[in-house]
Enzyme design. Structure first.
Site, PDB file in Angstrom:
ATOM      1  N   HIS A 267       0.959   6.222   1.990  1.00  0.00           N
ATOM      2  CA  HIS A 267       1.765   7.136   2.800  1.00  0.00           C
ATOM      3  C   HIS A 267       2.807   7.899   1.988  1.00  0.00           C
ATOM      4  O   HIS A 267       3.302   8.933   2.440  1.00  0.00           O
ATOM      5  CB  HIS A 267       2.389   6.394   3.971  1.00  0.00           C
ATOM      6  CG  HIS A 267       1.328   5.946   4.934  1.00  0.00           C
ATOM      7  ND1 HIS A 267       0.563   6.843   5.647  1.00  0.00           N
ATOM      8  CD2 HIS A 267       0.859   4.718   5.247  1.00  0.00           C
ATOM      9  CE1 HIS A 267      -0.317   6.179   6.371  1.00  0.00           C
ATOM     10  NE2 HIS A 267      -0.162   4.892   6.146  1.00  0.00           N
TER      11      HIS A 267
ATOM     12  N   ASN B 296       0.850  -1.193   0.000  1.00  0.00           N
ATOM     13  CA  ASN B 296       0.000   0.000   0.000  1.00  0.00           C
ATOM     14  C   ASN B 296       0.894   1.255   0.000  1.00  0.00           C
ATOM     15  O   ASN B 296       1.754   1.405   0.867  1.00  0.00           O
ATOM     16  CB  ASN B 296      -0.891  -0.032   1.255  1.00  0.00           C
ATOM     17  CG  ASN B 296      -1.809   1.157   1.358  1.00  0.00           C
ATOM     18  OD1 ASN B 296      -1.386   2.292   1.163  1.00  0.00           O
ATOM     19  ND2 ASN B 296      -3.064   0.931   1.678  1.00  0.00           N
TER      20      ASN B 296
ATOM     21  N   HIS C 285      -3.647  -4.699   7.963  1.00  0.00           N
ATOM     22  CA  HIS C 285      -3.777  -3.572   8.897  1.00  0.00           C
ATOM     23  C   HIS C 285      -2.838  -3.763  10.086  1.00  0.00           C
ATOM     24  O   HIS C 285      -2.970  -4.708  10.847  1.00  0.00           O
ATOM     25  CB  HIS C 285      -5.195  -3.368   9.412  1.00  0.00           C
ATOM     26  CG  HIS C 285      -5.433  -1.929   9.758  1.00  0.00           C
ATOM     27  ND1 HIS C 285      -5.885  -1.022   8.847  1.00  0.00           N
ATOM     28  CD2 HIS C 285      -5.196  -1.246  10.880  1.00  0.00           C
ATOM     29  CE1 HIS C 285      -5.961   0.162   9.404  1.00  0.00           C
ATOM     30  NE2 HIS C 285      -5.534   0.060  10.647  1.00  0.00           N
TER      31      HIS C 285
ATOM     32  N   GLU D 218      -8.626   0.456  -2.677  1.00  0.00           N
ATOM     33  CA  GLU D 218      -9.438   0.481  -1.461  1.00  0.00           C
ATOM     34  C   GLU D 218     -10.395   1.653  -1.574  1.00  0.00           C
ATOM     35  O   GLU D 218      -9.992   2.750  -1.989  1.00  0.00           O
ATOM     36  CB  GLU D 218      -8.552   0.692  -0.229  1.00  0.00           C
ATOM     37  CG  GLU D 218      -7.871  -0.544   0.243  1.00  0.00           C
ATOM     38  CD  GLU D 218      -7.033  -0.262   1.480  1.00  0.00           C
ATOM     39  OE1 GLU D 218      -7.241   0.755   2.156  1.00  0.00           O
ATOM     40  OE2 GLU D 218      -6.133  -1.060   1.721  1.00  0.00           O
TER      41      GLU D 218
ATOM     42  N   ARG E 157      -7.279  12.698   1.192  1.00  0.00           N
ATOM     43  CA  ARG E 157      -6.182  13.171   2.058  1.00  0.00           C
ATOM     44  C   ARG E 157      -4.820  12.651   1.605  1.00  0.00           C
ATOM     45  O   ARG E 157      -3.812  13.242   1.909  1.00  0.00           O
ATOM     46  CB  ARG E 157      -6.440  12.796   3.511  1.00  0.00           C
ATOM     47  CG  ARG E 157      -6.315  11.335   3.813  1.00  0.00           C
ATOM     48  CD  ARG E 157      -6.299  11.088   5.296  1.00  0.00           C
ATOM     49  NE  ARG E 157      -7.597  11.342   5.896  1.00  0.00           N
ATOM     50  CZ  ARG E 157      -8.009  10.730   7.012  1.00  0.00           C
ATOM     51  NH1 ARG E 157      -7.212   9.876   7.612  1.00  0.00           N
ATOM     52  NH2 ARG E 157      -9.191  10.970   7.516  1.00  0.00           N
TER      53      ARG E 157
HETATM   54  N1  PXP Z   1      -5.821  -3.148   4.406  1.00  0.00           N
HETATM   55  C1  PXP Z   1      -6.779  -2.184   4.499  1.00  0.00           C
HETATM   56  C2  PXP Z   1      -8.158  -2.534   4.094  1.00  0.00           C
HETATM   57  C3  PXP Z   1      -6.448  -0.884   4.935  1.00  0.00           C
HETATM   58  O1  PXP Z   1      -7.404   0.044   5.012  1.00  0.00           O
HETATM   59  C4  PXP Z   1      -5.100  -0.595   5.254  1.00  0.00           C
HETATM   60  C5  PXP Z   1      -4.739   0.805   5.673  1.00  0.00           C
HETATM   61  O2  PXP Z   1      -4.831   1.659   4.579  1.00  0.00           O
HETATM   62  C6  PXP Z   1      -4.156  -1.617   5.119  1.00  0.00           C
HETATM   63  C7  PXP Z   1      -4.533  -2.886   4.725  1.00  0.00           C
HETATM   64  C8  PXP Z   1      -2.702  -1.373   5.394  1.00  0.00           C
HETATM   65  O3  PXP Z   1      -2.538  -1.094   6.746  1.00  0.00           O
HETATM   66  P1  PXP Z   1      -1.114  -0.605   7.258  1.00  0.00           P
HETATM   67  O4  PXP Z   1      -0.836   0.702   6.608  1.00  0.00           O
HETATM   68  O5  PXP Z   1      -1.299  -0.519   8.731  1.00  0.00           O
HETATM   69  O6  PXP Z   1      -0.123  -1.672   6.842  1.00  0.00           O
END
Ligand code: PXP
Length: 246
Positions: free
Chosen positions: A10, A7, A191, A70, A49
């Site tokens: 960030h 992901n 997550h 997402e 954001r």
């Molecule tokens: N999966 C989902 C559905 C999420 O919303 C997020 C956060 O954006 C993540 C995975 C990734 O989480 P993290 O950034 O804590 O690794």
């Protein structure tokens, strides 16, 4: 072998902090792919954001593995997804003031609405995953709504304060994976996963994918995205290997 989806939200957060053009989330995505990531994840939030519409459009054109968008189930974002056609949409709950996605979706409460959403996505060839707590009723409801996959929320596991809590949450996830596998759903987990707590998740048989953002992007500040992604893939491979040999 469990696959790693990275992901990149960030990276966009840092870019947006100055309202400029760097760092470029698309560059980060392509570097993650070159390092071996099997998928790229981004979250187009209603408040924009971090990821912006142009990021999703460019990612769709350039990502060669798999693009997982997402998103919340709102008309505006659904229409954007239908137009851009990522490989997969992961439907998440969204609240304006939250720091990050908090809690899973209540699919059981709105099976009919989610069924309509799945039908729309499937008509465009887009797979659908629901981000849910590891609970049987939500897995069953996801199947009824027509999901291809469920992503199990690992937040409570990741934030557990002691050994007892951690084992309790791991067992909940383990049972949820068994249930989802029995119903024929693919399973992702995500997550709060990092270079330490991901190992126990990888040991659960039946998980197909992990979705990891914050820990990889945080590490990349020190070692670069290439190495940060490679280290996570190595961790997944080694844990898998040791697990299969036990
Ligand atoms: N999966 C989902 C559905 C999420 O919303 C997020 C956060 O954006 C993540 C995975 C990734 O989480 P993290 O950034 O804590 O690794």
């Amino acid at each position: 072998m469990i696959t790693l989806n990275v992901n990149i939200d960030h990276v966009a957060t840092i870019r947006n902090a100055r309202g400029g053009i760097e760092p470029e989330p698309v560059h980060a995505a392509l570097q993650a792919e070159l390092a071996g990531a099997q998928g790229i994840v981004c979250h187009l939030r209603e408040d924009r954001r971090h990821i912006k519409d142009r990021d999703v459009i460019l990612l769709k054109q350039l990502v060669q593995t798999k693009l997982d968008l997402e998103m919340a189930n709102t008309d505006e974002i659904v229409n954007i997804a239908l137009a851009i056609r990522p490989n997969l949409v992961t439907i998440v709950p969204e609240k304006r003031m939250e720091l990050t996605t908090e809690g899973g979706l209540n699919i059981e409460a709105k099976v009919y609405d989610y069924k309509l959403l799945c039908n729309k996505m499937h008509d465009k060839g887009i797979e659908v995953s629901f981000f849910i707590e590891p609970a049987f009723n939500q897995i069953q409801a996801s199947l009824e709504a027509g999901a291809d996959m469920v992503e199990l929320h690992t937040g409570l596991y990741a934030n557990s304060l002691n050994f007892i809590e951690k084992n309790f949450e791991l067992e909940r996830i383990r049972q949820a994976v068994i249930a989802a596998n029995k119903l024929g759903l693919k399973v992702a987990a995500g997550h709060g996963l990092n270079y330490i707590n991901t190992k126990d998740i990888i040991c659960i048989k039946g998980i197909n994918e992990v979705s990891i953002g914050h820990s990889i992007i945080a590490r990349s500040i020190y070692v670069g995205i290439d190495q940060a992604v490679r280290e996570m893939i190595e961790l997944i491979k080694c844990t898998n290997h040791n697990n299969n040999n036990n």
